[in-house]
Design a protein around this motif. Structure first.
Motif, PDB file in Angstrom:
ATOM      1  N   ARG B  61       0.892  -1.347   0.158  1.00 29.83           N
ATOM      2  CA  ARG B  61       0.017   0.053   0.060  1.00 29.83           C
ATOM      3  C   ARG B  61       0.878   1.321  -0.075  1.00 29.83           C
ATOM      4  O   ARG B  61       0.618   2.206  -0.604  1.00 29.83           O
ATOM      5  CB  ARG B  61      -0.806   0.110   1.273  1.00 29.83           C
ATOM      6  N   SER B  62       2.046   1.105   0.781  1.00 24.10           N
ATOM      7  CA  SER B  62       2.720   2.398   0.954  1.00 24.10           C
ATOM      8  C   SER B  62       3.389   2.668  -0.174  1.00 24.10           C
ATOM      9  O   SER B  62       3.597   3.810  -0.827  1.00 24.10           O
ATOM     10  CB  SER B  62       3.661   2.237   2.136  1.00 24.10           C
ATOM     11  N   ALA B  63       3.866   1.416  -0.951  1.00 26.05           N
ATOM     12  CA  ALA B  63       4.512   1.851  -2.354  1.00 26.05           C
ATOM     13  C   ALA B  63       3.503   2.157  -3.436  1.00 26.05           C
ATOM     14  O   ALA B  63       3.824   3.196  -4.121  1.00 26.05           O
ATOM     15  CB  ALA B  63       4.835   0.234  -2.883  1.00 26.05           C
ATOM     16  N   ARG B  64       2.282   1.826  -3.233  1.00 25.70           N
ATOM     17  CA  ARG B  64       1.181   2.550  -4.182  1.00 25.70           C
ATOM     18  C   ARG B  64       1.051   4.074  -3.877  1.00 25.70           C
ATOM     19  O   ARG B  64       1.075   4.835  -4.813  1.00 25.70           O
ATOM     20  CB  ARG B  64       0.135   1.793  -4.027  1.00 25.70           C
ATOM     21  N   HIS B  65       1.262   4.371  -2.586  1.00 23.56           N
ATOM     22  CA  HIS B  65       1.056   5.651  -2.194  1.00 23.56           C
ATOM     23  C   HIS B  65       2.177   6.414  -2.739  1.00 23.56           C
ATOM     24  O   HIS B  65       2.178   7.571  -3.292  1.00 23.56           O
ATOM     25  CB  HIS B  65       1.102   5.937  -0.757  1.00 23.56           C
ATOM     26  N   LEU B 809       7.817  16.088   0.242  1.00 25.11           N
ATOM     27  CA  LEU B 809       6.765  16.558  -0.255  1.00 25.11           C
ATOM     28  C   LEU B 809       5.879  15.043  -0.144  1.00 25.11           C
ATOM     29  O   LEU B 809       4.534  15.091   0.111  1.00 25.11           O
ATOM     30  CB  LEU B 809       6.869  16.900  -1.689  1.00 25.11           C
ATOM     31  N   ARG B 810       6.674  14.074  -0.701  1.00 19.47           N
ATOM     32  CA  ARG B 810       5.927  12.745  -0.725  1.00 19.47           C
ATOM     33  C   ARG B 810       5.329  12.380   0.652  1.00 19.47           C
ATOM     34  O   ARG B 810       4.317  11.756   0.745  1.00 19.47           O
ATOM     35  CB  ARG B 810       6.862  11.823  -1.389  1.00 19.47           C
ATOM     36  N   GLN B 811       6.252  12.546   1.538  1.00 19.06           N
ATOM     37  CA  GLN B 811       5.949  12.560   3.054  1.00 19.06           C
ATOM     38  C   GLN B 811       4.425  13.036   3.583  1.00 19.06           C
ATOM     39  O   GLN B 811       3.710  12.411   3.796  1.00 19.06           O
ATOM     40  CB  GLN B 811       6.929  12.754   3.919  1.00 19.06           C
ATOM     41  N   ARG B 812       4.505  14.541   3.607  1.00 18.58           N
ATOM     42  CA  ARG B 812       3.706  14.860   4.250  1.00 18.58           C
ATOM     43  C   ARG B 812       2.277  15.371   3.652  1.00 18.58           C
ATOM     44  O   ARG B 812       1.329  15.198   3.851  1.00 18.58           O
ATOM     45  CB  ARG B 812       4.043  16.297   4.668  1.00 18.58           C
ATOM     46  N   SER B 813       2.682  15.192   2.247  1.00 19.83           N
ATOM     47  CA  SER B 813       1.546  15.582   1.329  1.00 19.83           C
ATOM     48  C   SER B 813       0.203  14.515   1.395  1.00 19.83           C
ATOM     49  O   SER B 813      -1.168  14.682   1.229  1.00 19.83           O
ATOM     50  CB  SER B 813       1.684  15.751  -0.182  1.00 19.83           C
ATOM     51  N   GLN B 814       0.583  13.478   2.010  1.00 22.97           N
ATOM     52  CA  GLN B 814      -0.357  12.342   2.266  1.00 22.97           C
ATOM     53  C   GLN B 814      -1.542  12.628   3.140  1.00 22.97           C
ATOM     54  O   GLN B 814      -2.559  12.030   3.237  1.00 22.97           O
ATOM     55  CB  GLN B 814       0.404  11.137   2.471  1.00 22.97           C
ATOM     56  N   THR B 815      -1.176  13.600   4.154  1.00 17.07           N
ATOM     57  CA  THR B 815      -2.231  14.125   5.016  1.00 17.07           C
ATOM     58  C   THR B 815      -3.127  14.878   4.215  1.00 17.07           C
ATOM     59  O   THR B 815      -4.362  14.962   4.905  1.00 17.07           O
ATOM     60  CB  THR B 815      -1.425  15.057   6.300  1.00 17.07           C
ATOM     61  N   VAL B 816      -2.925  15.546   3.174  1.00 13.14           N
ATOM     62  CA  VAL B 816      -3.953  16.203   2.573  1.00 13.14           C
ATOM     63  C   VAL B 816      -4.838  15.234   1.702  1.00 13.14           C
ATOM     64  O   VAL B 816      -5.999  15.542   1.646  1.00 13.14           O
ATOM     65  CB  VAL B 816      -3.163  17.273   1.901  1.00 13.14           C
ATOM     66  N   ILE B 817      -4.265  14.584   0.768  1.00 13.77           N
ATOM     67  CA  ILE B 817      -5.044  13.699  -0.129  1.00 13.77           C
ATOM     68  C   ILE B 817      -5.743  12.568   0.458  1.00 13.77           C
ATOM     69  O   ILE B 817      -5.187  11.698   1.273  1.00 13.77           O
ATOM     70  CB  ILE B 817      -4.239  13.215  -1.287  1.00 13.77           C
TER      71      ILE B 817
END
Lengths: 817, 817
Positions: B61-65, B809-817
């Motif tokens: 899942r994380s890879a997909r993200h 960016l890859r790390q934190r942006s996941q909180t938004v999307i």
């Protein structure tokens, strides 16, 4: 390096041999050739000294004669190459040669020019003449007949040179002949009837000028204009098409408004939209409809956007594109034409004994015909410059550079000899002048002078601003004038003494400074002695400010390009003047005396022609509409009127004025004139664009290379070579040539040098720039050309039997010379 | 060819590896990279489903993200490349990304545009308002404040995206902020004082429009104008210099003539020579001195020759040259920028397992973000088109063609499938339509139609010419109108049925025919039912004549180029309008209400403003000088007045009118406006010239190659490939995408084909032409670019620490999307 001094036999190539002219001389060929030559020289030998045929001396003499013939023909080929004369007009026999020589010299050219000018200037004195120059019909008709007879003589000489068949084929000459016939008949009719009839054909007189040898540039311009015409006409049709559509639209939209005089009929609608194309009636044509409905401005905005801002620019783009293309093709064909000429000349100069190149003796012989004024030293230096392999012979490959090298002006190099004019002076004087030289060349001095010029400029501006009207030419010479003039005078003296007068005046900018200062001085005299007519010189003072433009590189570039363009610009101007002349004649025939003060009261432009004194209160008011001055009453007035039409603004006032006094067909004249000037002007714009863009591309391509100072070539001559050359001339009995050569040797002796360095210089021409720009393509052209040549050699360059004619020329022409 | 369907891990390149991105995946690198990624996905996993860390599913899942993040960033890079956004504004963290996504969509762009337009349109209602649109101060000031608040919101979003530091560095945005502040303060002041003060700063409102995303072309134009300024100013100075010199000369020469009002003071002399530069006062300015001494015309002829015919053209040449140069450099930098963007995107799309290329799965993921509207079939075809090596992966070299390929519109090829729309009809109908098809495509039919159009054109011309004035909209519909319309209608029907409506309307010329016929039909209705307001449609009839221009190749070329140029022309027009707006505001603030009928009796142009009824004899004559209509009373009037000033003719009448009512400093406004429009107009001319010359050079270079029908690419897809693609989508649970794909397979089954041919088409753009023109140079640029890149890679493209930010960016942006 020894100079060859043998009396070689000229190598006359047969058609078969022409492809491989560097092959060893063929014995068979020699035997076949020599009798042919000998027979030719035999005749003259018989005529003049009648010695025994075949003896050694007469043979040698005949060989020399053959050589002379070859030299002359080679020189003619080279001239034809230079002037871009087609080879089919090459003189084919002795009679033709004589005529050719008669026709091709500056005296004849001058005669041509003067007769043409005389014919043109006659219109100053004919019927609607300039008042001061009016001549009786007898006088000007006789003058005209005289000039026409001279033209007949010129044409008959030309026919003698070309031969009847070629003469008929030569279009320009044929047109000239026809015009001449018409003019002749009309001139006689005028003389008989003693009154001038409507002679529109006078407009054709400019053909005599165009045909002059000196007007080659004008002919080229005309050709270029005609070549640009087809695409131009295409776009013009598009322009006119939109005009018609909008005229119909405008008629439908605005003709219901009775206070709108611009669209009340379809004809008015068309005419006014044509004028609108030139923007000449712009806000006015819109105003009546705009005052009724503000949205009607959309019609005009759309029309102007399409016609003026789009299609007109398209026109320029198309012409510019065609123009650049033509320029390149012209350059190519000129280059190849010159190359062919050089090949022809080379074949005539190669000797049977030395078929691989031209020796100095042959070259010298050629130059005697090609450039008789050139001194022996320069001839030798040119030969050396051509000769890149440093052998005694110039190969064909080297000879291809002929035109580039022959224009060089040779001077003993300053580096080895004397640097300054004052080097020979005593020590003290030398030091003083050396000091001045260093001062004058320093940047500080230059910038100081720029400052003075700037201050002077501001001073003049302020001074002029202060004296609003009144007596602005004071009785006393103003002190500022004297001060500045003194500074300029001192600068001039310093520069002349520091650089020497010759070096000083060799720079264009210095020449400019000099003349401006001189003018200012004359102005001072004029002021001091109150000489009214010379006041105008004072007025030239501000021109000194132009010196400031030396400061920035872009301006120097622009001004340099301007000077390079100047000859071409002048020829374009002349072309325009020729069009003016034709239109002026037609205008005078139809419209002379048509407009006068208060003439056009029925037209919409009556105000512009009104000239009344009336009294308002107790003051006399002169209402002066000056447009009656723009008339066709004589040729000078016509020229000014046509210039006003060219500038376009308010041209419709002139058109409407004339139209209201004649018929509405007169508008055709004005519209056609507008279109013709539009063509010429577009070409001029395209030319300026092309030249500058070309120049800027060139500068960009050659960035980093040294400053452009024209073409310079260095050649060193040793004492022995000089002696060899002198020996050669001594054997040829050319005593007048020997003296300057001996002077060179004397100079070498004086400075105890064994050799002397010479510098050949000439200014860079457009052709040189093109050479560098198209470097790669030129090689392709050459290859393509030589391929084509191999195919067509036998048919084209030497048409069948030409070889015979060529030798025939050599045979018979000896009876003339 | 099988489609790869594995869930690869994205390959995140370190700085060291970037130079050689085709090397095999480094184990060390993997281990170093994965934790970084995992930590990022770890957060979200914790947030959403909180499973045990490190188990297989969560890892997958994380890879997909991670992949999703990479897709999005790659899409952003590609967008930046396309829009020529600099990479230093690339969003650097999750907050920035959110703001970036918010700012970069059409809704936001539209909001930007609407606020800008609202602000601009306010000037219709403010103080010197258009009478019908006048609003109270309260209302328009509140509206303004509202719009400004929206702009503040927009700017704050931008700041969030860019970060404070980049925001400060971004010049355009800073200028916008300053203008915003000033506008804000002024709007509040207006609200408080309840009266508008002199608000020249309103002229700056156009900055809001210029800054809109949709006005990118205007910004480019402005940049080009500013870049062309330095050489322009140089030549302008030369122009003004000569003007000053001639003004001084003219003052000295002509001020003694008291009937000459043009040169009586130095100021007048300067102003009139400035106006003469535009030819606007030409023969008039010469007339008083010419009537005194005919030779004074030499002064004017020399002045005009130097200024108008030489230096003005020089101006054009210099601007044209600079322009071509800038165009080329711009093309180069855009090309290299796109290339860099593609490199960035490529690095983000390559997986650790397959570092040598992009698989379809990655490409599909990218396209989901880059072009969400594109259907699956087109995505696959684009991928196939990119993939020139026919392997499963797209290499970097292939990926460089991304921008050329992504614009193609794909359609099943007609050749293999159905040729005509009527192929499926029954036999009889098929034969009938086939016959019509052949007829319609025949030359005879075309020429017959051309003849009809020509006859119609002549008919209209004659008809219009016959009805001079009077009631030209007849009660009855004229029979000719009906006949021609019937013919056109039949043609339209034949063509539509013969070609099918879609093919018929796909040609621009047919579309034109169709709309003209439609308009003519509406005109007929208008005539038949006597609907006055629709009469204008009848007037459009002559436009049908434009069809005749299809006949000649040059016209087709010109019109094609015109259509290609149209967007650019429109943006240039908009640029000009923006200048107009600023000048209109300034003009309104200073000159509104200044001119009115009979206002300027003290000036030399009083006649043009005179409006009197007077009785001559027993007739009332209305003497109407309409120039009072050319005023600055509201913004619409100002625009018309400024257009008149742009056209230049008689502009001095407007200038003198206003000047006589205000102070003579007003002239500065008009002169500056003239110079500004001169700059813009010269640029427009240069642009048209450049575009056409470029196009013509292109045509010349590609002579003999097939007719230019845009870019066409063919790709064939087999059934198995299609099935593979469907399988991929099925695994990704994108059900909506599968249906159209299955339809393609069904179609293949129907026609019993194992594969299907697709054609990708798009129209040729300037960039494509440039690509072909500069072919050789482009290779050099690329080499130079990659050399430079190797040097600067570490500093420039990824500024220090950017690698960290990028993964951040890859790390934190996941909180938004």
């Amino acid at each position: 390096m020894a100079v060859s001094m043998d009396d070689d036999d000229p190598l006359i190539l047969t058609l078969d041999e022409s492809g491989s002219n560097t092959s060893a001389p063929d014995e068979e060929l020699d035997r076949e050739d020599l009798p042919n030559e000998n027979r030719g020289s035999y005749d003259i030998v018989n005529d003049v000294s009648s010695p025994a045929t075949g003896d050694y001396h007469s043979q040698q003499r005949s060989a020399r004669h053959n050589w002379e013939m070859n030299y002359q023909e080679a020189a003619i080929y080279l001239q034809e190459g230079e002037n871009n004369d087609k080879f089919f007009t090459h003189p084919k026999n002795a009679k033709a040669l004589a005529a050719y020589l008669f026709v091709h010299n500056h005296l004849f050219y001058l005669m041509e020019l003067i007769t043409a000018l005389l014919l043109l200037l006659l219109s100053l004195c004919e019927a609607p003449a300039v008042p001061m120059l009016r001549l009786g019909i007898y006088i000007h008709a006789t003058l005209e007949l005289f000039a026409l007879v001279v033209v007949v003589f010129e044409l008959s000489m030309k026919m003698r040179w070309m031969g009847f068949y070629t003469y008929i084929r030569h279009k320009r000459t044929m047109v000239k002949t026809c015009v001449l016939l018409v003019q002749f008949v009309e001139a006689i009719v005028v003389l008989v009837r003693q009154t001038s009839h409507v002679r529109i054909t006078r407009a054709l007189r400019c053909i005599f000028l165009v045909d002059c040898r000196y007007c080659g540039a004008v002919r080229r311009n005309l050709r270029q204009i005609f070549q640009s015409l087809p695409p131009f006409i295409d776009i013009l049709l598009l322009l006119l098409f939109f005009m018609v559509i909008f005229a119909i639209l405008g008629f439908y939209l605005f003709s219901s408004n009775h206070s709108d005089p611009y669209f009340n009929t379809l004809e008015n609608s068309l005419v006014n939209l044509f004028v609108l194309l030139t923007t000449s009636n712009f806000p006015d044509v819109m105003m009546p409809s705009y005052s009724r409905n503000p949205w009607s401005c959309v019609f005009f905005i759309v029309y102007l956007s399409i016609e003026l801002y789009f299609i007109m620019n398209l026109l320029l783009a198309v012409v510019f594109d065609t123009f650049s293309d033509i320029e390149k093709r012209k350059f190519k064909s000129l280059l190849l034409h010159k190359r062919t000429a050089i090949q022809h000349a080379y074949r005539l100069l190669v000797s049977k004994q030395r078929p691989s190149g031209i020796s100095f003796k042959q070259f010298e012989g050629l130059m005697r015909f090609y450039k008789p004024r050139m001194c022996a030293r320069e001839r030798y230096l040119t030969f050396k410059a051509l000769n890149q392999s440093n052998t005694t012979l110039v190969s064909l490959k080297d000879f291809y550079n002929f035109y580039e090298v022959v224009g060089l002006k040779w001077k003993a190099s300053a580096k080895r000899n004397r640097e300054h004019w004052f080097d020979d002076l005593p020590r003290t004087a030398f030091l003083i002048f050396k000091g001045i030289n260093i001062l004058v060349k320093s940047r500080a001095f230059q910038y100081a002078m720029y400052t003075v010029v700037a201050v002077n400029g501001i001073w003049i501006l302020i001074q002029t601003f202060m004296l609003q009207g009144g007596n602005f030419f004071p009785r006393d010479v103003p002190w500022s004038y004297i001060i500045f003039l003194t500074i300029y005078g001192v600068e001039l003296l310093l520069k002349t003494s520091g650089l020497g007068p010759i070096e000083y005046l060799s720079s264009g900018w210095n020449l400019f400074d000099f003349s401006v200062t001189l003018f200012a001085f004359l102005g001072l005299l004029a002021l001091a002695f109150n000489m009214e007519p010379f006041y105008f010189i004072v007025v030239l003072r501000p021109l000194q400010l132009l010196r400031l433009f030396k400061l920035k590189k872009r301006y120097r570039n622009v001004l340099d390009t301007m000077f390079e363009l100047f000859p071409r610009m002048a020829s374009l101007g002349l072309t325009l003047l020729i069009f003016y002349y034709s239109f002026a004649i037609v205008g005078m025939e139809f419209f002379s005396g048509v407009v006068y003060p208060n003439c056009c009261n029925t037209s919409t432009v009556a105000d512009a022609y009104r000239w009344v004194n009336h009294t308002v209160g107790n003051k006399t008011v002169v209402e002066e509409g000056y447009y009656y001055l723009n008339n066709f009453d004589n040729i000078l007035n016509s020229f000014v009127t046509l210039f006003e039409l060219t500038v376009v603004n308010d041209w419709y006032i002139i058109m409407e004025g004339v139209t209201s006094q004649t018929s509405h067909w007169s508008r055709l004249y004005f519209m056609i004139f507008y279109i013709v000037t539009m063509v010429v002007m577009t070409i001029i714009v395209a030319f300026i664009l092309e030249a500058f863009v070309f120049r800027m591309n060139y500068t960009r391509k050659n960035q980093g290379s040294e400053e452009d100072n024209g073409i310079v070539l260095e050649k060193e001559i040793s004492k022995e070579e000089m002696a060899g050359v002198i020996e050669l001339y001594r054997r040829n009995c050319a005593a007048s040539e020997i003296a300057p050569l001996q002077k060179v040797i004397a100079q070498m002796d004086k400075y105890e040098q064994t050799s002397m360095l010479f510098l050949g210089r000439r200014s860079r021409t457009k052709s040189d720039l093109s050479m560098k720009m198209y470097e790669e393509e030129i090689q392709e052209w050459y290859e393509e050309h030589s391929r084509k040549e191999e195919y067509q050699w036998q048919e084209d360059v030497f048409p069948s039997g030409n070889r015979m004619l060529s030798s025939g020329l050599r045979q018979r022409s000896q009876t003339v010379i």
